[in-house]
Design a protein around this motif. Structure first.
Motif, PDB file in Angstrom:
ATOM      1  N   LYS A 187     -33.468  10.679  34.709  1.00 35.64           N
ATOM      2  CA  LYS A 187     -34.871  11.101  34.725  1.00 35.64           C
ATOM      3  C   LYS A 187     -34.978  12.595  35.000  1.00 35.64           C
ATOM      4  CE  LYS A 187     -37.232   6.838  36.169  1.00 35.64           C
ATOM      5  NZ  LYS A 187     -38.015   6.208  37.254  1.00 35.64           N
ATOM      6  N   SER A 190     -33.932  14.413  31.914  1.00 38.69           N
ATOM      7  CA  SER A 190     -34.958  14.303  30.876  1.00 38.69           C
ATOM      8  C   SER A 190     -36.097  15.280  31.119  1.00 38.69           C
ATOM      9  CB  SER A 190     -35.494  12.868  30.824  1.00 38.69           C
ATOM     10  OG  SER A 190     -36.467  12.735  29.812  1.00 38.69           O
ATOM     11  N   VAL A 238     -31.464   9.829  27.213  1.00 41.06           N
ATOM     12  CA  VAL A 238     -32.180  10.797  28.055  1.00 41.06           C
ATOM     13  C   VAL A 238     -33.647  10.866  27.648  1.00 41.06           C
ATOM     14  CG1 VAL A 238     -32.320  13.222  28.742  1.00 41.06           C
ATOM     15  CG2 VAL A 238     -30.091  12.137  28.437  1.00 41.06           C
ATOM     16  N   LEU A 239     -33.928  10.920  26.359  1.00 41.81           N
ATOM     17  CA  LEU A 239     -35.312  11.006  25.880  1.00 41.81           C
ATOM     18  C   LEU A 239     -36.121   9.791  26.313  1.00 41.81           C
ATOM     19  CD1 LEU A 239     -34.769  12.361  22.243  1.00 41.81           C
ATOM     20  CD2 LEU A 239     -35.358  13.645  24.298  1.00 41.81           C
ATOM     21  N   SER A 242     -38.130   9.914  29.590  1.00 44.29           N
ATOM     22  CA  SER A 242     -39.272  10.825  29.758  1.00 44.29           C
ATOM     23  C   SER A 242     -40.492  10.082  30.291  1.00 44.29           C
ATOM     24  CB  SER A 242     -39.624  11.476  28.419  1.00 44.29           C
ATOM     25  OG  SER A 242     -40.814  12.244  28.533  1.00 44.29           O
ATOM     26  N   ALA A 332     -40.458   9.266  23.568  1.00 44.27           N
ATOM     27  CA  ALA A 332     -40.684  10.608  24.107  1.00 44.27           C
ATOM     28  C   ALA A 332     -41.765  11.350  23.329  1.00 44.27           C
ATOM     29  CB  ALA A 332     -39.373  11.397  24.089  1.00 44.27           C
TER      30      ALA A 332
END
Length: 686
Positions: A187, A190, A238-239, A242, A332
């Protein structure tokens, strides 16, 4: 570093010293000039002006010395790395010490992240204290540059592999502990990626962005063996973390997001992977989407925040969750209209048509729908253009699978038809935001009308979507009636046109429930009763509380309705109808309608009675004691029985109030909509 300038040493120290010395020399010059002018009995204004300039110079000198102290602090720390350029070492010099501290913290976090990627559990724990700084541009940029594009890609994969090892070990406590730390770290990464790649922080054409694209396309190896992955599979993870605060920028979506779609479009060669410990590996087929790390490592929802992970389904392994690396990208993008528009432009043909089968392997287009809803629901030129493109692509595909035979609709291949079923709710909300345009097309019977009917046929199978759409159109109709009758200019044509469009919604709901077969009916738990139940609540009687909802009168709201009023009033009606249904259905207080047509006819009268009574004083020759004593004026229309309804009909005939003629025209339009809707699925040359 955001808000910083680049300087070189020792040139900056020399400049500060020379400027400080110059302040003293100019001060001496000003004093000497003033003495000479005084001795000559001349005005001293030039000397005063010079001394004023000295004051400004001293302010600048103090600021330079402040910055010099910050620079010396930077040079003394190992947590901050200068930029190496052909012209020499360049130091980013921030405006204040807090920016400096944030940048230094970002550098420290990058070092800890590198250690955590190598399996250092203590470093992973220490990294958590920097989570609250991820939204600071100085921290974010320092973290990203400290990790480098390769590090940004490889950190999530290393942490995911660590979590996989925990799962294989069977230590539930360790899985739980590490999961919290890893999700928290992702998080932070991101948020830092969203902040650090924003145009105000980093040039979209920077080396980092180009390197991130290259690393996204490249093949990487998990630490300690265990196979390879594409960089974008890690970035997608990772996205997906978001939270939209802040959203990723349109520039990021143009540079990285669109390349992720292009990478998918070109179809990277799929090859067998080594078997992961404790989990047999099945090589993907040509139609399997490239998974994110959760899918690749068979981690189920473990790389998702616990509050968002659904309960495990009985009889299914919760770790066997198919994923798609474009899911994280769409999620995202959905936090920003501009970002979604930048991502989807010129990509809808591929995403909605070419990629249907891949979406069907995971969420059936649910995350795609989230991005589309944000990108297409407004009425600016970009939103309208994207919606028009989506309408054409989806309309053609739906009509290819839904055919009119003998006045009825038939779905040719239910499996193919359901490939984008996750899109339904978002698509229905998009359609609901363009009711005005849809009405215009139905009235003109233009080519877009066929697309609108195709979209309606697809979305109304979802109960929530049908409920929202129907209530929005009922609200739109009621607002149009209120607007007209409040000014004494009621029109049969307007009501007929509005009810005709509602007829399309009702007709296609009825037709599609039959077209998809008994199995789908049971799944939807609709059994064709939702239209009757909606009308049975008395929804058409409810007056819209304009002042409470909008803070203004009906005329102002109606004029702005194309932009926001219908949806808001429709949401209010939907909530009221749901409440009424929950109250009346258990008590068996819903009126029995023979069929959906009978329910639709009753809805026409509900709205006309309620609106005409509310604005009855606008009709000529109406009012006074005679009106006040009428039985229908002693209770609201939703409480009328047959005596009040009959009395109102008689009163309307006596005073030439067009209740029956308006109702007949509206019912005819609504009933004719059935044939028009079905005919739009007859074979035409596309």
């Amino acid at each position: 570093m955001s808000g910083a300038v680049g300087v070189r040493q020792p040139a900056f120290d020399q400049m500060v010293a020379q400027f400080s010395a110059a302040c003293g020399l100019v001060e001496q010059c000003a004093q000497a000039l003033q003495w000479e002018l005084s001795q000559a009995q001349l005005p001293v204004a030039p000397a005063v002006g010079l001394r004023s300039m000295v004051g400004r110079m001293r302010v600048e000198a103090n600021d330079l010395r402040r910055r010099q102290a910050i620079l010396h602090h930077l040079q003394a720390t190992t947590a901050y790395v200068p930029q190496w350029t052909p012209m020499g070492t360049l130091w980013d010099l921030p405006d204040d010490i807090s920016a400096l501290q944030a940048g230094m913290d970002g550098g420290k976090a990058a070092e800890l992240a590198k250690k955590a990627a190598q399996g250092d559990t203590q470093a992973l724990s220490q990294l958590q204290k920097y989570g609250s700084e991820a939204g600071d541009p100085n921290f974010a940029k320092a973290l990203l540059l400290g990790l480098g594009a390769k590090g940004v890609i490889e950190l999530p994969a290393s942490l995911a592999k660590k979590l996989k090892s925990d799962v294989v070990s069977g230590d539930a406590d360790k899985v739980s502990t590490d999961r919290k730390l890893i999700v928290s770290t992702l998080k932070m990464l991101s948020k830092a990626l969203a902040v650090g790649t924003a145009p105000r922080t980093m040039d979209p054409d920077s080396d980092f962005m180009h390197q991130l694209k290259a690393e996204g396309r490249a093949e990487h190896r998990f630490p300690g063996g265990g196979g390879t992955y594409k960089g974008y599979q890690s970035l997608s993870t990772v996205l997906a973390m978001s939270d939209g605060h802040p959203p990723f920028s349109p520039q990021f979506m143009r540079t990285i997001g669109r390349d992720m779609i292009d990478f998918d479009r070109t179809g990277p060669k799929l090859k067998a992977q080594p078997v992961l410990p404790g989990m047999p590996y099945a090589p993907p087929t040509s139609t399997d989407p490239l998974p994110d790390l959760g899918g690749l490592l068979h981690l189920g929802w473990l790389l998702t925040s616990a509050e968002y992970a659904p309960a495990a389904e009985q009889g299914k392994n919760p770790l066997d969750r198919p994923t798609d690396y474009l899911n994280g990208l769409m999620k995202a993008a959905a936090f920003s209209k501009e970002a979604s528009q930048a991502l989807l432009k010129d990509n809808l043909g591929y995403l909605l048509h070419d990629r249907r089968e891949k979406w069907a392997r995971t969420d059936h287009g649910t995350t795609l729908g989230l991005a589309m809803k944000v990108a297409m629901s407004d009425h600016d030129a970009h939103s309208m253009a994207l919606f028009a493109e989506a309408r054409k692509v989806l309309g053609k595909d739906i009509r290819a699978n839904v055919k009119a035979e003998g006045g009825k609709l038939k779905v040719m291949d239910l499996g193919q038809f359901e490939q984008l079923s996750g899109l339904r709710y978002s698509l229905g909300l998009i359609v609901g935001s363009h009711l005005e345009d849809m009405d215009t097309s139905f009235a003109a019977k233009d080519s877009a009308a066929r697309d609108y009917d195709a979209l309606l046929a697809y979305v109304v199978l979802d109960n929530d979507t049908f409920w929202a759409l129907a209530n929005s159109q009922i609200a739109r109709t009621r607002m149009g009636l209120d607007n007209q009758y409040s000014s004494g200019s009621g029109s049969d044509e307007t009501l007929a046109q509005h009810m005709g469009m509602l007829g399309h919604i009702f007709a296609l709901r009825q037709e599609m429930l039959g077209a998809v077969g008994e199995q789908y009916k049971k799944q939807s738990e609709a059994n064709g009763e939702l239209i009757k139940e909606l009308v049975g609540t008395g929804i058409g009687y409810l007056p819209i509380p304009y002042a409470n909802l909008f803070g203004k009168g009906v005329k102002e709201v109606y004029e702005e309705g194309v932009n926001y009023g219908y949806g808001k009033a429709g949401d209010w009606l939907a909530q009221k109808a749901q409440s009424l249904l929950a109250d009346k259905k258990p008590k068996n207080e819903l009126p029995p309608f023979e069929d959906d047509q009978a329910a639709g006819n009753d809805l026409v009268y509900q709205m006309l009675r309620s609106t005409m009574v509310a604005h009855i004083a606008q009709f000529p020759g109406v009012g006074g004691r005679e009106l006040k004593n009428q039985s229908f004026m002693k209770k609201p229309p939703e409480q009328w029985g047959d005596p009040e309804k009959d009395d109102f009909a008689k009163y309307c005939r006596k005073h030439n109030i067009p209740l029956v003629s308006s109702a007949d025209r509206a019912k005819l339009s609504m009933n004719n909509a059935h044939g028009d809707a079905v005919s739009n699925f007859a074979d035409h040359k596309e």
